[in-house]
Design a protein around this motif. Structure first.
Motif, PDB file in Angstrom:
ATOM      1  N   UNK A 427       0.727  -1.383  -0.505  1.00  0.00           N
ATOM      2  CA  UNK A 427      -0.078   1.192   0.199  1.00  0.00           C
ATOM      3  C   UNK A 427       1.238   0.912   0.153  1.00  0.00           C
ATOM      4  N   UNK A 428       0.213   2.435  -0.233  1.00  0.00           N
ATOM      5  CA  UNK A 428       1.264   3.744  -0.327  1.00  0.00           C
ATOM      6  C   UNK A 428       1.673   3.968   0.988  1.00  0.00           C
ATOM      7  N   UNK A 429       0.958   3.805   2.583  1.00  0.00           N
ATOM      8  CA  UNK A 429       1.537   4.134   3.354  1.00  0.00           C
ATOM      9  C   UNK A 429       3.141   2.662   4.088  1.00  0.00           C
ATOM     10  N   UNK A 434       8.557   1.415   4.281  1.00  0.00           N
ATOM     11  CA  UNK A 434       9.811   1.215   3.667  1.00  0.00           C
ATOM     12  C   UNK A 434      10.822   2.001   3.058  1.00  0.00           C
ATOM     13  N   UNK A 435       9.899   2.754   2.473  1.00  0.00           N
ATOM     14  CA  UNK A 435      11.265   3.209   2.203  1.00  0.00           C
ATOM     15  C   UNK A 435      10.912   5.217   1.819  1.00  0.00           C
ATOM     16  N   UNK A 436      11.369   5.822   3.302  1.00  0.00           N
ATOM     17  CA  UNK A 436      10.949   6.926   4.022  1.00  0.00           C
ATOM     18  C   UNK A 436      11.297   7.976   3.014  1.00  0.00           C
ATOM     19  N   UNK A 437      12.038   7.472   2.208  1.00  0.00           N
ATOM     20  CA  UNK A 437      12.801   8.424   0.953  1.00  0.00           C
ATOM     21  C   UNK A 437      11.714   9.569  -0.097  1.00  0.00           C
ATOM     22  N   UNK A 438      11.059   8.452  -0.668  1.00  0.00           N
ATOM     23  CA  UNK A 438      10.204   8.124  -1.519  1.00  0.00           C
ATOM     24  C   UNK A 438       8.441   9.562  -1.198  1.00  0.00           C
ATOM     25  N   UNK A 439       8.269   9.180  -2.266  1.00  0.00           N
ATOM     26  CA  UNK A 439       6.708  10.497  -2.292  1.00  0.00           C
ATOM     27  C   UNK A 439       5.643   9.900  -2.123  1.00  0.00           C
ATOM     28  N   UNK A 440       4.701  10.618  -1.413  1.00  0.00           N
ATOM     29  CA  UNK A 440       3.465   9.851  -1.698  1.00  0.00           C
ATOM     30  C   UNK A 440       3.214   9.174  -3.746  1.00  0.00           C
ATOM     31  N   UNK A 441       3.053  10.958  -4.174  1.00  0.00           N
ATOM     32  CA  UNK A 441       3.420  10.738  -5.991  1.00  0.00           C
ATOM     33  C   UNK A 441       3.770   9.938  -6.096  1.00  0.00           C
ATOM     34  N   UNK A 442       4.422   9.022  -5.980  1.00  0.00           N
ATOM     35  CA  UNK A 442       5.707   8.471  -6.328  1.00  0.00           C
ATOM     36  C   UNK A 442       5.016   6.974  -5.613  1.00  0.00           C
ATOM     37  N   UNK A 443       4.797   6.900  -4.885  1.00  0.00           N
ATOM     38  CA  UNK A 443       3.719   5.243  -4.432  1.00  0.00           C
ATOM     39  C   UNK A 443       2.822   5.542  -4.870  1.00  0.00           C
ATOM     40  N   UNK A 444       2.164   6.418  -4.758  1.00  0.00           N
ATOM     41  CA  UNK A 444       0.342   6.587  -5.779  1.00  0.00           C
ATOM     42  C   UNK A 444       0.749   5.374  -7.341  1.00  0.00           C
ATOM     43  N   UNK A 445       1.724   5.902  -8.357  1.00  0.00           N
ATOM     44  CA  UNK A 445       2.329   5.351  -9.873  1.00  0.00           C
ATOM     45  C   UNK A 445       2.047   4.025  -9.184  1.00  0.00           C
ATOM     46  N   UNK A 446       3.198   3.972  -8.508  1.00  0.00           N
ATOM     47  CA  UNK A 446       2.493   2.243  -8.268  1.00  0.00           C
ATOM     48  C   UNK A 446       1.148   1.027  -7.953  1.00  0.00           C
ATOM     49  N   UNK A 447       0.260   2.103  -6.489  1.00  0.00           N
ATOM     50  CA  UNK A 447      -1.186   2.037  -6.758  1.00  0.00           C
ATOM     51  C   UNK A 447      -1.864   1.123  -8.012  1.00  0.00           C
ATOM     52  N   UNK A 448      -1.923   3.378  -9.432  1.00  0.00           N
ATOM     53  CA  UNK A 448      -2.465   3.118 -10.708  1.00  0.00           C
ATOM     54  C   UNK A 448      -1.347   1.390 -11.249  1.00  0.00           C
ATOM     55  N   UNK A 449      -0.612   0.942 -11.660  1.00  0.00           N
ATOM     56  CA  UNK A 449      -0.062  -0.200 -12.227  1.00  0.00           C
ATOM     57  C   UNK A 449      -0.634  -1.145 -11.502  1.00  0.00           C
ATOM     58  N   UNK A 450      -0.707  -1.492  -9.836  1.00  0.00           N
ATOM     59  CA  UNK A 450      -1.649  -2.745  -9.128  1.00  0.00           C
ATOM     60  C   UNK A 450      -3.274  -2.122 -10.012  1.00  0.00           C
ATOM     61  N   UNK A 451      -3.557  -1.390 -10.362  1.00  0.00           N
ATOM     62  CA  UNK A 451      -5.029  -1.207 -10.329  1.00  0.00           C
ATOM     63  C   UNK A 451      -4.870  -1.504 -11.817  1.00  0.00           C
ATOM     64  N   UNK A 452      -4.387  -1.319 -13.130  1.00  0.00           N
ATOM     65  CA  UNK A 452      -4.240  -1.541 -14.117  1.00  0.00           C
ATOM     66  C   UNK A 452      -4.531  -3.188 -14.330  1.00  0.00           C
TER      67      UNK A 452
END
Length: 661
Positions: A427-429, A434-452
């Motif tokens: 999940x985004x959280x 797991x990696x505090x250096x990433x932004x929320x927007x960057x993590x959301x791109x992974x969610x969009x990939x999973x949704x696709x």
């Protein structure tokens, strides 16, 4: 007493002796039969795996029609029916609208006019009300009905209407359908679209056996009644033509059925005519290196016989299409200069050229092709996949085609890494912990990939709490998704210039010709076909640039002015701005990097090099770089900040509206 003679029987459902209701009589007979035989286990019978083939309406009819005697099948008129079930969820309705436009396109009637939709009782119907009724449907059915003797029908509408009426009787429900007839190929055919709802508003489920066999047999019956059964001479003439065809034929299918356990086929038939056909076909297959005479009268067929013949048939259809397109556009090419572009072949390279035409290679599955006159001097046939994957292309525009490769992306590896470290969950959280250096927007791109991946393959699961369950084989699932995407769109098409080559020579703007002239690695040009045309156009463009003092001759070479492309683009931008200022009655204000932008997106304007968006404010307007996402927001309020050559957009008046980077 006269009333005593008025007796009207009313039949009810059959009931068992025990008074049980709802038990079919046939099921009871089968159960008693099995008990009498000692049960299925005593017979060594095991229930087969459920395939769903008999589920849905028309299953029984389909089985009966498929089991008709061979003599009637031999005499029956031949009909090809291609069927497809299309899901309407997500982008399905957009695809349904596009499909309706395609089948009604210009040039499909005998007179070369656009196609006209018709229905059960009207010769002219509108597609929009049909689609409005289908809003919310789970799926729709698409059929192509093509009779071998369709050219003998002056009008295909009565044939289609009788077929659909028979289908309603077979399926036990009224059907909501529209159709259009096509006469633009050698075989007249009809496109039929049926809503996925029955007359009670429930999902319409048609049995696989009826779709595969029942419809075809019903259509063949109707045509045989109209034209009479095929005569011996007609059947024999068709079979003789099949002997030398380079495609999969009915003789090939018969040979494949006759292959013995040792892999050998012996052409022996009590009918001398059919035996001669098989021997003649085997000789043809031998010349194609698809059969080998192991011993006199005994043949061994190639393992890939069926697949190879299908591919040869498809190639023959493509070559015929290319010849038709060349004749229509006055293109003259040597046989070796008309080729099929294979993006999956070894050493496949990008292709740059001019769009000659775009067409449908598979109308049912909405697969498109391009005919491209390339800089290598050849004419290429390019399968671009599903129509929705490639935007409309400008006529005679310059495009670049690159093969797409199926490969696991970095985002997939990151999801797997995070999930492995967190109990198979993502999940985004979880990602940000797991990696505090990433932004929320960057993590959301992974969610969009999973949704696709979930929408397309169902390979990943989203839990109720919003987390994703990631299986150990997630990378394999991502690879399967990529392969499916590549099948749908095997190439990526980029528009290099919407301007035809001739118009680029004297255009006051940065053109594709200019970019090639100043490029460190320009596109290689063959001195033939379109490559020769580009060379000649570049020579004329150099002279135009020299006349405009944007280049100079130095001995035997031409030296271009520094920043040539920027100068040309700015000249065109100011010229277009002056025209818009006169049209809108407003002043033009040029935006600088770092400046905020806020206003109403009015329109999109195409320049020689790219597109710009017109942002209108209270007293003036400005022109800013365009992005495809803006097309959906014309007429809306937008705001953003200039950042180099791009803009970070916010759509709508509300704070926190959707941002477009």
């Amino acid at each position: 007493m006269s009333q005593d003679d008025e007796f009207e029987p009313r039949l009810s459902r059959i009931r068992s002796a025990s008074g049980r209701r709802g038990v079919k009589y046939l099921n009871r007979v089968l159960a008693v039969t099995m008990l009498a035989r000692g049960g299925a286990a005593l017979l060594g019978w095991r229930p087969g795996r459920f395939s769903g083939a008999r589920k849905g309406r028309g299953a029984g009819v389909g089985r009966v029609l498929a089991s008709r005697d061979q003599f009637s099948a031999y005499r029956q008129r031949r009909v090809i029916i291609k069927s497809r079930i299309v899901k309407l969820a997500g982008k399905g309705m957009a695809g349904a609208r596009a499909h309706l436009r395609y089948i009604q396109r210009d040039g499909v009637t005998r007179e070369g006019l656009p196609g006209q939709l018709y229905g059960a009782d009207q010769d002219k119907v509108e597609g929009r009300p049909f689609l409005d009724r289908a809003e919310g449907d789970r799926h729709q059915f698409r059929f192509i009905v093509s009779a071998e003797d369709g050219d003998q029908y002056e009008n295909l509408k009565p044939l289609v209407r009788r077929l659909m009426a028979q289908m309603e009787e077979d399926l036990g429900t009224q059907l909501d359908w529209v159709a259009v007839d096509h006469h633009n190929t050698g075989h007249p055919h009809s496109h039929v679209i049926v809503r996925g709802k029955d007359d009670r508003g429930q999902d319409l489920v048609i049995a696989r056996e009826y779709l595969a066999t029942g419809m075809r047999e019903r259509a063949a019956e109707i045509i045989s009644l109209d034209l009479g059964p095929r005569t011996d001479l007609e059947v024999q003439d068709r079979l003789r033509r099949e002997v030398d065809q380079e495609r999969l034929t009915s003789i090939d299918r018969r040979l494949l059925r006759e292959v013995r356990e040792d892999g050998v086929v012996v052409p022996m038939d009590s009918d001398p005519f059919h035996q001669a056909l098989e021997v003649g076909r085997l000789r043809k297959l031998e010349r194609l290196a698809l059969a080998d005479e192991a011993r006199p009268g005994q043949w061994r067929l190639a393992d890939d016989l069926e697949a190879t013949l299908r591919a040869m048939g498809e190639r023959g259809d493509i070559v015929k299409t290319m010849h038709q397109e060349m004749a229509a556009h006055g293109q003259v090419r040597a046989p070796d200069d008309a080729v099929i572009y294979d993006p999956g072949g070894a050493g496949a390279r990008p292709l740059v050229g001019r769009v000659v035409s775009r067409g449908l290679s598979d109308e049912l599955n909405d697969r498109h092709y391009l005919i491209v006159d390339a800089t290598d001097g050849r004419l290429h046939y390019v399968d671009i996949g599903r129509g929705e994957a490639t935007d409309p292309l400008p006529a005679a525009g310059i495009i670049r085609i690159e093969p797409r490769a199926a490969e696991v992306r970095r985002v997939d590896r990151t999801v797997t890494e995070v999930a492995v470290a967190n109990g198979g969950r993502y999940s985004v959280d979880i990602h940000m912990r797991h990696d505090p250096s990433v932004s929320e927007a960057y993590a959301e791109t992974h969610v969009r990939r999973l949704e696709a991946i979930r929408r397309t393959t169902g390979a990943v699961t989203r839990e109720a709490d919003g987390t994703w369950s990631i299986a150990p084989g997630h990378l394999d699932q991502a690879m399967a998704y990529e392969r499916r995407q590549v099948r749908a769109a095997p190439v990526a098409v980029q528009v290099l210039s919407a301007l035809p080559l001739e118009r680029q020579v004297g255009t006051d703007g940065a053109t594709w010709l200019d970019r090639e002239l100043v490029a460190a690695n320009p596109e290689p040009l063959r001195d033939a076909g379109f490559g020769r045309e580009v060379r000649e156009a570049q020579a004329r463009r150099r002279q135009w640039l020299i006349a405009e003092e944007l280049a100079r001759e130095d001995d035997s070479r031409v030296v271009f002015r520094n920043g040539l492309l920027g100068i040309l683009r700015r000249r065109e931008l100011l010229r277009v701005a002056d025209q818009l200022a006169s049209e809108l009655g407003m002043n033009y204000v040029e935006m600088r990097p770092g400046q905020p932008i806020e206003g109403t997106l009015r329109r999109v304007v195409a320049l020689a090099s790219d597109k710009v968006a017109v942002i209108e404010r209270s007293r003036d307007f400005t022109l800013v770089p365009w992005r495809p996402v803006l097309d959906r927001h014309v007429g809306q309020r937008v705001s953003g900040v200039m950042r180099g050559d791009g803009i970070s957009w916010t759509i709508g008046r509300q704070r926190g509206g959707p941002a477009v980077e």
